[in-house]
Design an enzyme around this catalytic site. Structure first.
Site, PDB file in Angstrom:
ATOM      1  N   LYS A  13       0.834  -1.206   0.000  1.00  0.00           N
ATOM      2  CA  LYS A  13       0.000   0.000   0.000  1.00  0.00           C
ATOM      3  C   LYS A  13       0.872   1.260   0.000  1.00  0.00           C
ATOM      4  CE  LYS A  13      -2.010  -1.212   3.921  1.00  0.00           C
ATOM      5  NZ  LYS A  13      -1.381  -2.526   4.190  1.00  0.00           N
ATOM      6  N   ARG A 127      11.844  -5.081   5.100  1.00  0.00           N
ATOM      7  CA  ARG A 127      11.561  -3.668   4.784  1.00  0.00           C
ATOM      8  C   ARG A 127      12.429  -2.693   5.574  1.00  0.00           C
ATOM      9  NH1 ARG A 127       5.566  -1.834   5.392  1.00  0.00           N
ATOM     10  NH2 ARG A 127       5.811  -2.859   7.399  1.00  0.00           N
ATOM     11  N   ARG A 161      10.925  -0.497  11.140  1.00  0.00           N
ATOM     12  CA  ARG A 161       9.802  -0.287  12.038  1.00  0.00           C
ATOM     13  C   ARG A 161       9.818  -1.270  13.202  1.00  0.00           C
ATOM     14  NH1 ARG A 161       4.621   0.166   8.168  1.00  0.00           N
ATOM     15  NH2 ARG A 161       3.727  -1.089   9.848  1.00  0.00           N
ATOM     16  N   ARG A 172      -0.774  -8.992  13.194  1.00  0.00           N
ATOM     17  CA  ARG A 172      -1.288  -8.002  12.231  1.00  0.00           C
ATOM     18  C   ARG A 172      -2.100  -8.693  11.130  1.00  0.00           C
ATOM     19  NH1 ARG A 172       4.242  -5.148  11.075  1.00  0.00           N
ATOM     20  NH2 ARG A 172       3.186  -4.205   9.309  1.00  0.00           N
TER      21      ARG A 172
HETATM   22  P1  AP5 Z   1       4.789  -1.634   1.880  1.00  0.00           P
HETATM   23  O1  AP5 Z   1       4.425  -0.841   0.688  1.00  0.00           O
HETATM   24  O2  AP5 Z   1       5.558  -0.953   2.954  1.00  0.00           O
HETATM   25  O3  AP5 Z   1       3.505  -2.389   2.461  1.00  0.00           O
HETATM   26  P2  AP5 Z   1       2.208  -1.839   3.193  1.00  0.00           P
HETATM   27  O4  AP5 Z   1       1.040  -2.456   2.549  1.00  0.00           O
HETATM   28  O5  AP5 Z   1       2.252  -0.350   3.295  1.00  0.00           O
HETATM   29  O6  AP5 Z   1       2.405  -2.545   4.598  1.00  0.00           O
HETATM   30  P3  AP5 Z   1       2.346  -2.000   6.072  1.00  0.00           P
HETATM   31  O7  AP5 Z   1       3.140  -2.953   6.917  1.00  0.00           O
HETATM   32  O8  AP5 Z   1       2.708  -0.557   6.144  1.00  0.00           O
HETATM   33  O9  AP5 Z   1       0.854  -2.198   6.387  1.00  0.00           O
HETATM   34  P4  AP5 Z   1       0.211  -2.269   7.747  1.00  0.00           P
HETATM   35  O10 AP5 Z   1      -1.184  -2.194   7.332  1.00  0.00           O
HETATM   36  O11 AP5 Z   1       0.557  -3.416   8.607  1.00  0.00           O
HETATM   37  O12 AP5 Z   1       0.862  -1.048   8.552  1.00  0.00           O
HETATM   38  P5  AP5 Z   1       0.331   0.401   8.875  1.00  0.00           P
HETATM   39  O13 AP5 Z   1       1.488   1.311   8.941  1.00  0.00           O
HETATM   40  O14 AP5 Z   1      -0.794   0.756   8.014  1.00  0.00           O
HETATM   41  O15 AP5 Z   1       5.632  -2.903   1.360  1.00  0.00           O
HETATM   42  C1  AP5 Z   1       6.234  -3.798   2.267  1.00  0.00           C
HETATM   43  C2  AP5 Z   1       7.635  -4.201   1.779  1.00  0.00           C
HETATM   44  O16 AP5 Z   1       7.518  -5.004   0.615  1.00  0.00           O
HETATM   45  C3  AP5 Z   1       8.504  -2.999   1.371  1.00  0.00           C
HETATM   46  O17 AP5 Z   1       9.814  -3.246   1.786  1.00  0.00           O
HETATM   47  C4  AP5 Z   1       8.412  -2.973  -0.162  1.00  0.00           C
HETATM   48  O18 AP5 Z   1       9.623  -2.524  -0.729  1.00  0.00           O
HETATM   49  C5  AP5 Z   1       8.138  -4.420  -0.517  1.00  0.00           C
HETATM   50  N1  AP5 Z   1       7.188  -4.568  -1.634  1.00  0.00           N
HETATM   51  C6  AP5 Z   1       6.090  -3.798  -1.898  1.00  0.00           C
HETATM   52  N2  AP5 Z   1       5.449  -4.251  -2.997  1.00  0.00           N
HETATM   53  C7  AP5 Z   1       6.135  -5.345  -3.426  1.00  0.00           C
HETATM   54  C8  AP5 Z   1       5.975  -6.232  -4.533  1.00  0.00           C
HETATM   55  N3  AP5 Z   1       4.967  -6.106  -5.405  1.00  0.00           N
HETATM   56  N4  AP5 Z   1       6.882  -7.222  -4.675  1.00  0.00           N
HETATM   57  C9  AP5 Z   1       7.927  -7.355  -3.791  1.00  0.00           C
HETATM   58  N5  AP5 Z   1       8.137  -6.529  -2.734  1.00  0.00           N
HETATM   59  C10 AP5 Z   1       7.250  -5.538  -2.553  1.00  0.00           C
HETATM   60  O19 AP5 Z   1      -0.238   0.181  10.354  1.00  0.00           O
HETATM   61  C11 AP5 Z   1       0.624  -0.094  11.433  1.00  0.00           C
HETATM   62  C12 AP5 Z   1      -0.183  -0.219  12.719  1.00  0.00           C
HETATM   63  O20 AP5 Z   1      -0.834   1.031  12.998  1.00  0.00           O
HETATM   64  C13 AP5 Z   1      -1.311  -1.258  12.709  1.00  0.00           C
HETATM   65  O21 AP5 Z   1      -0.854  -2.544  13.047  1.00  0.00           O
HETATM   66  C14 AP5 Z   1      -2.268  -0.671  13.758  1.00  0.00           C
HETATM   67  O22 AP5 Z   1      -1.820  -0.937  15.060  1.00  0.00           O
HETATM   68  C15 AP5 Z   1      -2.150   0.825  13.511  1.00  0.00           C
HETATM   69  N6  AP5 Z   1      -3.125   1.333  12.529  1.00  0.00           N
HETATM   70  C16 AP5 Z   1      -2.866   1.934  11.324  1.00  0.00           C
HETATM   71  N7  AP5 Z   1      -3.992   2.288  10.687  1.00  0.00           N
HETATM   72  C17 AP5 Z   1      -5.012   1.899  11.499  1.00  0.00           C
HETATM   73  C18 AP5 Z   1      -6.429   1.964  11.390  1.00  0.00           C
HETATM   74  N8  AP5 Z   1      -7.026   2.506  10.303  1.00  0.00           N
HETATM   75  N9  AP5 Z   1      -7.173   1.457  12.401  1.00  0.00           N
HETATM   76  C19 AP5 Z   1      -6.597   0.918  13.510  1.00  0.00           C
HETATM   77  N10 AP5 Z   1      -5.264   0.816  13.671  1.00  0.00           N
HETATM   78  C20 AP5 Z   1      -4.466   1.297  12.665  1.00  0.00           C
HETATM   79 MG    MG Z   2       2.426   1.020   4.884  1.00  0.00          MG
END
Ligand code: AP5
Ligand code: MG
Ligand code: ZN
Length: 220
Positions: A13, A127, A161, A172
């Site tokens: 994402k 990552r 992270r 997660r």
């Molecule tokens: P990346 O693009 O970083 O993935 P992402 O989908 O952004 O993953 P996140 O880990 O950020 O998602 P998340 O939902 O767990 O975390 P968030 O910060 O939202 O890609 C990952 C890696 O893979 C990178 O190294 C990239 O280079 C590589 N990659 C990407 N695409 C690829 C491909 N096609 N092929 C190969 N490699 C690839 O949330 C964190 C925490 O915050 C949650 O656990 C929760 O506690 C809280 N939180 C956030 N939002 C909310 C909400 N709305 N409600 C409640 N709690 C929330």
């Molecule tokens: Mg993210």
């Protein structure tokens, strides 16, 4: 154009949102990034969120809904935004519907990035990001062109992270399947859901997402 990127942790994402910011001038609204900033600052929101984030659990709805409601009011969002990591529960989706309606804004599409669970652990544990500009990288899939130097800003410091470890990833993923996956039928019913193959390479996923957005623009 207002869109949602929906997918499990590590689906890509953030990676795709950064590319869409660069090519379409949309604003990226990542609740994860906002919460991490709040934790770093030690604000009230940060203090409430930290324990949930460390455990890989979702932060309570009212906290994230409050953050988004404030952010969406900023003038830069008027040109269109990409929601990355929000909504994540049906209650959040309903709150978003109400916010958009109040502001007279529409939702153009919800783009689901479909990735197998097995691939996600490797993506998350490999990552890292630039400490200065936040550009995202991966040990294997997306290395900087010059080792140790950020492509975007030339920075030489990188960060990982706190929640990017195997144990937290399992929690997660569980939260995603139990609390977030119900959003798929929610948006499908409303005719908003578009699915891309998130198992493809980063460039190919960008191509698929752009195809969805260009088709939407052509239909308007
Ligand atoms: P990346 O693009 O970083 O993935 P992402 O989908 O952004 O993953 P996140 O880990 O950020 O998602 P998340 O939902 O767990 O975390 P968030 O910060 O939202 O890609 C990952 C890696 O893979 C990178 O190294 C990239 O280079 C590589 N990659 C990407 N695409 C690829 C491909 N096609 N092929 C190969 N490699 C690839 O949330 C964190 C925490 O915050 C949650 O656990 C929760 O506690 C809280 N939180 C956030 N939002 C909310 C909400 N709305 N409600 C409640 N709690 C929330
Ligand atoms: Mg993210
Ligand atoms: Zn950088």
């Amino acid at each position: 154009m207002n869109i949602i990127l929906l997918g499990p942790p590590g689906a890509g994402k953030g990676t795709q949102a950064q590319r869409l910011v660069d090519s379409y001038g949309l604003v990226q609204l990542s609740t994860g990034d906002m919460l991490r900033a709040a934790v770093k600052q030690g604000s009230d929101v940060g203090k409430r969120a930290k324990g949930f984030m460390d455990a890989g659990a979702l932060v309570p709805d009212e906290v994230v809904i409050g953050i988004i409601a404030e952010r969406i009011d900023e003038p830069d969002c008027a040109n269109g935004f990409i929601l990355d990591g929000f909504p994540r529960t049906v209650a959040q989706a309903e709150a978003l519907d109400r916010m958009l309606e109040e502001k007279g804004l529409g939702l153009d599409a919800v783009i689901e990035m479909e990735v197998d669970d097995e691939a996600l652990v490797e993506r998350i544990t490999g990552r890292f990001a630039c400490a200065s500009c936040g550009a995202g990288y991966h040990d294997k899939f997306q290395q900087p062109q010059k080792e140790g130097v950020c492509d975007k800003c030339g920075g030489t410091e990188f960060v990982r992270r706190a929640d990017d470890n195997r144990e937290t990833v399992v929690s997660r993923l569980k939260a995603y399947h139990e609390q977030t996956a119900p959003l798929l039928p929610y948006y499908r019913k409303r005719g908003k859901l578009k699915t891309v193959d998130g198992m493809a390479s980063i460039d190919d996923v960008t191509r698929q997402v752009k195809e969805v957005l260009n088709n939407l623009a052509a239909a308007q």
